[in-house]
Structure formats: C-alpha cells, structure tokens
Write a protein that holds these residues in place. Structure first.
Motif, PDB file in Angstrom:
ATOM      1  N   ALA A 292      43.905  33.752  29.984  1.00  0.00           N
ATOM      2  CA  ALA A 292      43.319  33.347  31.270  1.00  0.00           C
ATOM      3  C   ALA A 292      41.971  34.027  31.469  1.00  0.00           C
ATOM      4  N   ILE A 293      41.905  35.290  31.091  1.00  0.00           N
ATOM      5  CA  ILE A 293      40.653  36.025  31.258  1.00  0.00           C
ATOM      6  C   ILE A 293      39.570  35.464  30.332  1.00  0.00           C
TER       7      ILE A 293
ATOM      8  N   LYS B 261      29.419  38.650  36.711  1.00  0.00           N
ATOM      9  CA  LYS B 261      30.051  39.910  37.095  1.00  0.00           C
ATOM     10  C   LYS B 261      31.499  39.914  36.620  1.00  0.00           C
ATOM     11  N   VAL B 262      31.944  41.044  36.199  1.00  0.00           N
ATOM     12  CA  VAL B 262      33.339  41.175  35.793  1.00  0.00           C
ATOM     13  C   VAL B 262      34.238  40.744  36.945  1.00  0.00           C
ATOM     14  N   ALA B 263      33.824  41.041  38.159  1.00  0.00           N
ATOM     15  CA  ALA B 263      34.616  40.654  39.332  1.00  0.00           C
ATOM     16  C   ALA B 263      34.756  39.138  39.424  1.00  0.00           C
ATOM     17  N   ASP B 264      33.715  38.407  39.038  1.00  0.00           N
ATOM     18  CA  ASP B 264      33.792  36.939  39.050  1.00  0.00           C
ATOM     19  C   ASP B 264      34.848  36.468  38.063  1.00  0.00           C
ATOM     20  N   ILE B 265      34.780  37.038  36.874  1.00  0.00           N
ATOM     21  CA  ILE B 265      35.743  36.657  35.839  1.00  0.00           C
ATOM     22  C   ILE B 265      37.159  36.926  36.327  1.00  0.00           C
ATOM     23  N   ALA B 266      37.349  38.088  36.917  1.00  0.00           N
ATOM     24  CA  ALA B 266      38.681  38.453  37.407  1.00  0.00           C
ATOM     25  C   ALA B 266      39.156  37.457  38.463  1.00  0.00           C
ATOM     26  N   ARG B 267      38.259  37.109  39.363  1.00  0.00           N
ATOM     27  CA  ARG B 267      38.641  36.175  40.425  1.00  0.00           C
ATOM     28  C   ARG B 267      39.040  34.829  39.850  1.00  0.00           C
ATOM     29  N   VAL B 268      38.224  34.301  38.956  1.00  0.00           N
ATOM     30  CA  VAL B 268      38.526  33.010  38.353  1.00  0.00           C
ATOM     31  C   VAL B 268      39.831  33.077  37.556  1.00  0.00           C
ATOM     32  N   ALA B 269      40.058  34.220  36.914  1.00  0.00           N
ATOM     33  CA  ALA B 269      41.281  34.361  36.115  1.00  0.00           C
ATOM     34  C   ALA B 269      42.496  34.635  36.994  1.00  0.00           C
TER      35      ALA B 269
ATOM     36  N   VAL C 229      43.208  37.528  38.519  1.00  0.00           N
ATOM     37  CA  VAL C 229      43.726  38.899  38.364  1.00  0.00           C
ATOM     38  C   VAL C 229      42.808  39.874  39.098  1.00  0.00           C
ATOM     39  N   ALA C 230      43.240  41.102  39.196  1.00  0.00           N
ATOM     40  CA  ALA C 230      42.418  42.122  39.836  1.00  0.00           C
ATOM     41  C   ALA C 230      41.345  42.602  38.874  1.00  0.00           C
ATOM     42  N   ASP C 231      40.273  43.124  39.432  1.00  0.00           N
ATOM     43  CA  ASP C 231      39.165  43.607  38.600  1.00  0.00           C
ATOM     44  C   ASP C 231      39.667  44.550  37.506  1.00  0.00           C
TER      45      ASP C 231
ATOM     46  N   TYR D  26      40.360  45.319  32.422  1.00  0.00           N
ATOM     47  CA  TYR D  26      40.192  46.451  31.515  1.00  0.00           C
ATOM     48  C   TYR D  26      41.485  46.883  30.837  1.00  0.00           C
ATOM     49  N   LEU D  27      42.571  46.215  31.199  1.00  0.00           N
ATOM     50  CA  LEU D  27      43.810  46.462  30.459  1.00  0.00           C
ATOM     51  C   LEU D  27      43.816  45.628  29.183  1.00  0.00           C
ATOM     52  N   TYR D  28      42.994  44.586  29.164  1.00  0.00           N
ATOM     53  CA  TYR D  28      42.975  43.679  28.011  1.00  0.00           C
ATOM     54  C   TYR D  28      41.687  43.777  27.201  1.00  0.00           C
ATOM     55  N   PHE D  29      40.644  44.235  27.848  1.00  0.00           N
ATOM     56  CA  PHE D  29      39.356  44.341  27.147  1.00  0.00           C
ATOM     57  C   PHE D  29      38.688  45.668  27.495  1.00  0.00           C
ATOM     58  N   LYS D  30      38.049  46.233  26.507  1.00  0.00           N
ATOM     59  CA  LYS D  30      37.453  47.549  26.712  1.00  0.00           C
ATOM     60  C   LYS D  30      36.206  47.468  27.603  1.00  0.00           C
ATOM     61  N   SER D  31      35.505  46.369  27.524  1.00  0.00           N
ATOM     62  CA  SER D  31      34.275  46.242  28.292  1.00  0.00           C
ATOM     63  C   SER D  31      33.910  44.775  28.448  1.00  0.00           C
ATOM     64  N   LYS D  32      32.919  44.551  29.260  1.00  0.00           N
ATOM     65  CA  LYS D  32      32.428  43.192  29.461  1.00  0.00           C
ATOM     66  C   LYS D  32      31.947  42.624  28.131  1.00  0.00           C
ATOM     67  N   GLU D  33      31.283  43.449  27.371  1.00  0.00           N
ATOM     68  CA  GLU D  33      30.754  42.962  26.101  1.00  0.00           C
ATOM     69  C   GLU D  33      31.884  42.550  25.159  1.00  0.00           C
TER      70      GLU D  33
END
Lengths: 204, 204, 204, 204
Positions: free
Chosen positions: D20-21, D38-46, D48-50, D54-61
């Motif tokens: 989903a992310i 923004k990571v927050a945008d991705i989280a919202r669309v997915a 999940v919480a911001d 970071y439980l699934y990916f180390k960073s935005k990159e």
DNA sequence: AATGAATGAGCATTCATTCAT
DNA sequence: TATGAATGAATGCTCATTCAT
C-alpha cells in the motif's frame, strides 16, 4: 472524572502547550515588539521546539490574532456577566470601565500587546475595530442609551460618539500606565474618568 | 521664483529633497505600514536613488522619527501661537482640540502614521510620550489649571488626569476616523468631546 | 569606442556577473543535483554575495531555466547555421546528430544538467518538451521529410516518430556517457547511431 | 479468499501495508515529483500513520529505490520468461520492446516515476544504470549477438552500442507518451521502432 | 506493530545599508 | 551631492525522522 487524570499525567497537554505558546508569545511580543520577535524566541520561552509552534498556529501572525481573540472574548464574556445583575446605567458604565482597567492592569505583558503591538498595523486595527472593539463599544453605547431613556443622561448627545469618548479616555489611561516609569495601580484610574464623564453626560 | 533659487543656491534643493523624502515616507508608511515599507519604495516615490535617502537620514527609523518631530513641532508651535491671544481657559481647550483634529484631518496619510504606525513600538511610544505628548499634555493641563484658578473648573480633580482624558478622547476620534469606511470630516468631532468634557469638568 | 574601456575596467561586468552565476550554477547543479544545491553555494562559486544572485535571477528555478534557454537557443542557432549550406538530407541528419553530441561532450557539467537535472520534474519536462525539444525534433523531422520527398528515405514510416527515435538514441548515448565511469569521447558515438538509423530508414 | 488469510495469519497484512505504501508513493511521486512529495502525503494516501512508513522503509529515498527494484525485478523476470520459448532473435527483440512499453503503458503513475522522477539524481541514475538498466541492456545485447551469430544481423556494428540505441529509442517513446497531452496507447509504438531498427541492423 | 506529536536542522529570499564611481 | 549595484545578515516555515505510548 477528569480530576483523577489530572493527578497523574493526564491529557491537558494539548491545551497546556497551546497555552504555553500563547503565554510565551505575549511575553516576547511585549518585550521586543511583534516585528522584532522571532518565532524561535517564542518557542524557547514556551519550552518547545520551533516546529511545534506550527502544530498549534498557522503562522506568527496567527499567534498575535489568537492572543487578541482569546483575551477579548474572555473580557466581553466577563463583562456581560458582571452587567447582568446591574440595573443602574451609571453603575453599568462604572463596571465596564472598572473591568477594562482591572484586566489590563492585571497582566502588564498582555496590556502592552493590546495597547502597543496590536496598534501597529492598519490591517490588524481594522479587524480589531470590526471585531472586538465594535462589540465593546456597543456595550458602552447600550448602557448609555438605557440611561438616556431613563432620563439619567442628556439626550442631546450622540450615544455612539459618547461611547468612543469614554473608550478613548480609558484607553489613554491604559497606554499611559504602560509607558509610565512610575509604578501605580491602573484600575483606580477608572474613577476620575467616570467622574468627569458621568458628570458631563448627566442630565441636569 | 523657484528657478532663480535653483540657479543661485543649492540650499532649497536640500530642503526640497529632504522634504520630498519625508513626504514620500509618510505616504509609503501610511499605505504599507512601517515594517512592510522598503527604503527603496520611499526613494522611488521621492524620485531619488536609494543611497540618497542616507544622505539625509541615518536610517529608516530616523525617517519615522523625523516625520514625528517635524509635525509635532509645527503643531505645538501653531498651537501656542493660536492660544496667545486667548484668555478664556475654556476657549483655550476648544482651540487645542480643534487644532488637533484639524491637523490630522487635513492629511490622512500623516494621520495614519501618527495614529497607527507610531504606536507599534514600545520604544518609540516611550520617546513619543517623553517628547511631544508630554509637551502637548502640558498645554492642556496648563489651560485647565488656569481655569481651576479662575474658578471655572472643579478643583477636586487632578489636572494631569484631566489632560489625559481629553487627549484620549480626541485620540480615539482620530483613530476611529482613520479606520472608518465612511468619509466624514474629522475636525467637527472636537465639539461633542469638548461639550461633555467641559460640562463634566465645570464648577457648578 | 568601447574597446578602450575594455582595457581598463570596462562595463562588461553586468554580462560577466550574470554569466558567472550561470556557469557556477551549472557546475553546482551538476555536482549536487538541483534540489540539493543551495543558492549560497552558487553565489560562493560565482564569487558574489548571496543577494547578488537575485539581482540577475528571480529565483533558483529561474537559474535552471536560464541555463536551459541559453544553451538550447545557442544550439539550435548553430544547428540552423550549419545546415544552411547542406542539401543532402542524410548529411543534414549527420550534422544534427554530430553537433548534438559535440555540444554535450564539450561541457560535462552542462551535459549533466541537461541529461539529469532537467529531467527530474514533470513540470519542467513539459516546458522543455514544448520549447526546445519540439524545435529540435522539428529540425530532424524536416530533414527527414526532405529525404522522403527526394526518394532517399522510406515513405512508409511516420516522420515524427522517426525524429523521436533518432533523438532518443542520441539522448541515450549522452546519458550513458555521463554515467559511465570510463572516459571516452561522446561525439564519435553519433556515427553508429546514424549508421543504423540511416540504413534502417533508407529506401531500397 | 482474502478474509481467511486475514484471520489466520498476520503476514499478508505486512505485505499489504508495504504494498500500500509503495502504491501510494508511486502515485504521490508521479503527481508531485519526488522532492515535492511529503512522507506525510504518502502515509495519508496509504492509509497509515506517518511513523508506520518507517517500519517498512528506512527513508524516503528507500521508498523510491524500492519502487524501482520491485518493478525492474518483475519486468526482467517476466521478460526472461517470455523469451524462454522464442528462438528467433528478431522476435526476441520484438518481445522485449513490446513488454517494455506494455508495462509502462499499463501504469501511468509508475511510468512517470520511471521516466521522470528516477532521472533527477545523478546518484540514483548511477545505481539505476549499474543495476536494472545494465541487466536490461544485457538482455537486448544478448539477443542481438545471437542474431549476429545466426547471420541475421550485421556484424560490423557493436552490440553494446546497438542495445543502447534500441533502449534509447524506446525510452524516448515512453517519455513522449507521458508528456503528451494527447491520450494514445503506448505499446503499439514499439512497432515502428523495431521496424527501423531491425531494418537498419539486418544483414543484407 | 502502529501511532502521531514532537523535534530541529536546513534554506530561499529579502532588504537596510554601504561605497566605488 | 547623487547614484544604484552589491552586500550579507537575518528569519519564518517545512518536513524527514524519531520515539514515548
């Protein structure tokens, strides 16, 4: 019940943090002036990180507005309540004036923000004028009109102008108090103002 | 004729340019507010280069101060002169009030700078208070004290407080006039103020 | 005459400073990427103050656009000129391809900005596409259509698609050259591309 | 059925959330660009919480890298599989090209990320080049070399360069498709590319 | 695993002031 | 005097990342 929570760690943190920022901002604005105050200063005084300020307020300007809104709201609410059981229009005016100066006299920083910082922008002045001041002037005017109808006050003078005169005189007392190097009580200054005003406005 | 001056002497030029900058600054400050006004804007409106402003003023702040000094100086001088041939203390107060509002009413931009921009800084307010306002309040107070001694005014009220009340009421008239969307004459507003004031302060 | 000035301190400073900033920006963008480049870096490399950048460009983004505009403009102008005295459509295509890779091969930083940085934004890509690329593709397409009319190229293939194919192949050569760790000459890579392309597109 | 999985095991949840992310990020990156997302945008669309991101990916990159890895891996795997039962090198190249454009044409957001966002950083481009692109170019090169050995393709041209040419042409088709305002099918564009390419590369 | 409040480093841009001409 | 190009310090706000719950 909430009181239990309050003893441990509770949840009033949100309100607390917002309050802390407003309190800090009032102090910082009062001491440095709005334009010379840095958001970072406010954050430091409030004990939060710079970014945290923006979780509670959209911008530096919104902080100033919030200080205004919160204080004027409370002041008008208290004023209405205090007037509820008063019937004598002269006493009403005395209460309004007294509350006005008591409130400002009780928090010097807040008074500085009100008397000085909030005045430094036409834009804000216009909103201020439209919002809080208009409401406040209405309270004065209505009390005065009651007195006119009751035959207590002269009917040959315009109630709107009268309200401005009384407000202006009180406002000047507050500003002088802030700027004065001498430390005296502000609240009692309402007496000579009301004295002259009521005397000058009374029907013979 | 101007052209002669221009050829024979550089002095009027100096005065002219300094004047032009002050005039431009008054306009720019009034329209944008002091903090949002750029020195470059003032220079453009005055028709000089940015750097030229600094040949006449040490800083942006000094321009604001100069606007104040020049206007207050002129106002007090005119006031003194107009009071010279008046003996009735009541008439003196009427003249003071009238002149006050006439001056502000004659130059809206200048009025905005006085009523709004000059208020936005505690530091400036303190100087303002110490310099012009104190002098101005003294004029009012002295006229009032004369009236007290002449038995015209009540002796049970403090002349200093009285002066603030009158000034505060007039000041509020000016501020309201600026913020009002309606366009009316400011000068006549001195009448109701004096009416209530004199009535309230008069000995019976 | 200007040439005299040029010997002393001259006035080409304006052009020089703008040029210096563009050169610096090309280098900085190429090394760090557009988004990771700070305006302060560009200023430092260009040997000017941060604020000076804004005397010549409205924003960081405008610098990127200017690098593009300037280079594409020059490239297309040179291309047109070089094609002027060529009549053989095949030779025209060879010249276009050759110039394309020579230009990029001559300035690695500029090539990086073109092949990498300018691609990182749909918004810019669209403008890029609309402006320079479209013009460039038109040059290719027109040469190809001439060849079709002259019976040199197959008429069963769409000239617009053909132009994209040739451009895409050349573009890939440039991108590979930038990314490659080996250091080789870019310009000669136009030959195998044209070889296959012309062979594949020629009428039998 | 999905509901059974959900009840019996937590695993699919993990995969689901990670998926989903990635899906959300592809959409967000495609619409706003990597740097403006923004990571927050991705989280919202997915949904999940911001912090969950970071439980699934180390960073935005790393999210961007994962989109790339996952898609390229799947593409190459499918490609290999589809080539398994093909012997004609020309048909192999046709399949590669066709699959390439079909994949991109089937998911516009993914295509934008591949054609635009992934290009905006030299660093990433280098990795991209080293990882997926190299593998992909090898597939093309090997098919071409087979054809050369079979006497189908000219032996006077370098297979590595040829692979870049074909890839570059296809890549340009994809980029043009994304940027075009017209809506057309991308997949069929592989035909004219292959036509010219095979014609140009074929032995006579 | 999941949350989302909190953090604080980072940066484009502005503009009062200077100074070489 | 006058100019205006150049300077560079100053700051509101954003957002990737963390971590207590």
């Amino acid at each position: 019940m909430r009181s239990v929570d309050s003893l441990s760690s509770a949840r009033p943190q949100v309100a607390d943090k917002r309050e802390a920022i407003l309190r800090a901002a009032t102090q910082v604005f009062a001491r440095n002036g709005y334009f010379n105050s840095k958001v970072a200063d406010i954050a430091r005084v409030a004990g939060v990180a710079d970014g945290t300020v923006y979780l509670y307020f959209k911008s530096k300007e919104e902080i100033l507005h919030s200080i205004f809104d919160k204080s004027v709201g409370a002041a008008i609410a208290e004023c209405r309540q205090q007037l509820a059981d008063v019937t004598d229009p002269r006493e009403k005016l005395r209460r309004i004036a007294s509350l006005h100066l008591e409130r400002l006299g009780a928090d010097r920083d807040l008074a500085i923000v009100f008397q000085v910082e909030l005045r430094g922008s036409t834009k804000f002045m216009e909103e201020f004028s439209a919002a809080g001041l208009a409401e406040y002037l209405r309270l004065i005017r209505e009390a005065f009109e009651e007195g006119q109808q009751a035959g207590l006050f002269r009917r040959d003078i315009n109630a709107t102008v009268v309200a401005k005169i009384l407000f202006g005189a009180l406002d000047e007392m507050a500003t002088n108090w802030i700027l004065s190097k001498r430390r005296y009580k502000l609240a009692p200054m309402s007496e000579p103002v009301l004295d002259i005003f009521l005397n000058g406005a009374s029907a013979r």
